[in-house]
Structure formats: C-alpha cells, structure tokens
Design a protein around this motif. Sequence first.
Motif, PDB file in Angstrom:
ATOM      1  N   LYS A  71       0.831  -1.207   0.000  1.00 24.67           N
ATOM      2  CA  LYS A  71       0.000   0.000   0.000  1.00 24.67           C
ATOM      3  C   LYS A  71       0.867   1.261   0.000  1.00 24.67           C
ATOM      4  O   LYS A  71       0.550   2.227  -0.692  1.00 24.67           O
ATOM      5  CB  LYS A  71      -0.942  -0.005   1.208  1.00 24.67           C
ATOM      6  N   LEU A  74       2.072   1.680  -3.491  1.00 27.89           N
ATOM      7  CA  LEU A  74       1.025   2.196  -4.366  1.00 27.89           C
ATOM      8  C   LEU A  74       0.796   3.687  -4.149  1.00 27.89           C
ATOM      9  O   LEU A  74       0.662   4.453  -5.113  1.00 27.89           O
ATOM     10  CB  LEU A  74      -0.269   1.409  -4.127  1.00 27.89           C
ATOM     11  N   GLN A  84       0.805   2.109 -12.071  1.00 23.77           N
ATOM     12  CA  GLN A  84       0.354   1.523 -10.817  1.00 23.77           C
ATOM     13  C   GLN A  84       0.053   0.028 -10.894  1.00 23.77           C
ATOM     14  O   GLN A  84      -0.251  -0.585  -9.869  1.00 23.77           O
ATOM     15  CB  GLN A  84      -0.904   2.249 -10.349  1.00 23.77           C
ATOM     16  N   GLU A  85       0.144  -0.576 -12.079  1.00 26.15           N
ATOM     17  CA  GLU A  85      -0.323  -1.958 -12.207  1.00 26.15           C
ATOM     18  C   GLU A  85       0.429  -2.953 -11.318  1.00 26.15           C
ATOM     19  O   GLU A  85      -0.170  -3.891 -10.792  1.00 26.15           O
ATOM     20  CB  GLU A  85      -0.319  -2.422 -13.665  1.00 26.15           C
ATOM     21  N   TYR A  88      -1.101  -3.024  -7.760  1.00 26.39           N
ATOM     22  CA  TYR A  88      -2.352  -3.785  -7.657  1.00 26.39           C
ATOM     23  C   TYR A  88      -2.095  -5.286  -7.749  1.00 26.39           C
ATOM     24  O   TYR A  88      -2.752  -6.081  -7.086  1.00 26.39           O
ATOM     25  CB  TYR A  88      -3.340  -3.335  -8.730  1.00 26.39           C
ATOM     26  N   HIS A  89      -1.121  -5.659  -8.575  1.00 27.21           N
ATOM     27  CA  HIS A  89      -0.807  -7.081  -8.725  1.00 27.21           C
ATOM     28  C   HIS A  89      -0.259  -7.677  -7.428  1.00 27.21           C
ATOM     29  O   HIS A  89      -0.716  -8.729  -6.981  1.00 27.21           O
ATOM     30  CB  HIS A  89       0.189  -7.271  -9.876  1.00 27.21           C
ATOM     31  N   GLY A  92      -2.945  -8.016  -4.920  1.00 29.52           N
ATOM     32  CA  GLY A  92      -3.789  -9.165  -5.241  1.00 29.52           C
ATOM     33  C   GLY A  92      -3.172 -10.466  -4.763  1.00 29.52           C
ATOM     34  O   GLY A  92      -3.850 -11.320  -4.176  1.00 29.52           O
ATOM     35  N   GLU A 106     -10.478  -7.982  -6.496  1.00 32.44           N
ATOM     36  CA  GLU A 106     -10.578  -6.538  -6.755  1.00 32.44           C
ATOM     37  C   GLU A 106      -9.247  -5.990  -7.265  1.00 32.44           C
ATOM     38  O   GLU A 106      -9.195  -5.256  -8.253  1.00 32.44           O
ATOM     39  CB  GLU A 106     -10.988  -5.833  -5.462  1.00 32.44           C
ATOM     40  N   HIS A 107      -8.160  -6.373  -6.604  1.00 34.20           N
ATOM     41  CA  HIS A 107      -6.842  -5.860  -6.994  1.00 34.20           C
ATOM     42  C   HIS A 107      -6.345  -6.497  -8.286  1.00 34.20           C
ATOM     43  O   HIS A 107      -5.702  -5.831  -9.095  1.00 34.20           O
ATOM     44  CB  HIS A 107      -5.851  -6.034  -5.848  1.00 34.20           C
ATOM     45  N   MET A 110      -8.096  -4.616 -10.993  1.00 35.34           N
ATOM     46  CA  MET A 110      -7.465  -3.312 -11.215  1.00 35.34           C
ATOM     47  C   MET A 110      -6.183  -3.478 -12.040  1.00 35.34           C
ATOM     48  O   MET A 110      -5.922  -2.706 -12.963  1.00 35.34           O
ATOM     49  CB  MET A 110      -7.150  -2.630  -9.884  1.00 35.34           C
ATOM     50  N   HIS A 111      -5.400  -4.500 -11.695  1.00 28.27           N
ATOM     51  CA  HIS A 111      -4.174  -4.782 -12.445  1.00 28.27           C
ATOM     52  C   HIS A 111      -4.510  -5.075 -13.896  1.00 28.27           C
ATOM     53  O   HIS A 111      -3.894  -4.538 -14.821  1.00 28.27           O
ATOM     54  CB  HIS A 111      -3.439  -5.963 -11.807  1.00 28.27           C
ATOM     55  N   TYR A 114      -5.460  -1.912 -15.873  1.00 28.72           N
ATOM     56  CA  TYR A 114      -4.296  -1.108 -16.279  1.00 28.72           C
ATOM     57  C   TYR A 114      -3.556  -1.767 -17.435  1.00 28.72           C
ATOM     58  O   TYR A 114      -3.124  -1.096 -18.366  1.00 28.72           O
ATOM     59  CB  TYR A 114      -3.335  -0.888 -15.108  1.00 28.72           C
TER      60      TYR A 114
END
Length: 121
Positions: A71, A74, A84-85, A88-89, A92, A106-107, A110-111, A114
């Motif tokens: 976090k 990020l 930012q990918e 998120y990866h 996850g 969710e993460h 998001m990955h 992107y």
Amino acid sequence: MRLKFFLLFLVLTGAYICHSVAQKQGQLQIDSLLKVLSNAKEDSNKAKLLYKLAQSMSRSSKYDEGVKYAKEYLELIKKLGLPQEKGYHILGILYARKSDYPKALEHFFMHWSYMRIQVIS
C-alpha cells in the motif's frame, strides 16, 4: 529395513536444513531492505524498495506486513505519477495468500484494467 529408515531420516533432515537456511536468507533480505528504506528519499528508488519488501514479505508468509508495504508502494507511485499496475498485482497476490479472495479479485481486476489500457493505447 533399517537402511530405509536411515535414508528417510537423511532426506527429512536435509529438507529441514534447506528450509531453515532459506527462511534465514529471506529474513536477512528483509532486514537489509528495511535498513536501506529507513534512509530512502521519496523517489522511484524508494518505490522499488517498497515493492521488493512487499514481495519478500509475501515469500516469508508475512502477509499483513506485505500488504502494508504494498500500500505504501502504491501511494508513492501515485504521488510520483508512475504506472500503478504492479502495486495492484502484488496486493492481489498478498490478499489471495491471506485467503481474502474478494480483495484479491478486486486488486487483480485493477491490475488487469491497467494492463488492458496499455495494450489498447
């Protein structure tokens, strides 16, 4: 029969020793990264350190600490305007290893979003 037990004992002992050495090396890497992080400036190098810390925590089964550093990573890359990918990866992965599957999905989504935007662009 005794030979089989002796060989089994040797194999199990060797596996235990290898596991112990790997854990110690992982902890040494974490300690080293934390030491460097304490003096790091708010730049892309600090972001790399935070990412490596999150990965190392994941490998060492320290998932809550890994989430904390992921976090931070990020937040920093958002502030620096970097992609930012990866953040998120790794989040996850960490949430999946914590068995928090809704947050993991969710993460990962998001990955994926992107990555999809990069392919389309």
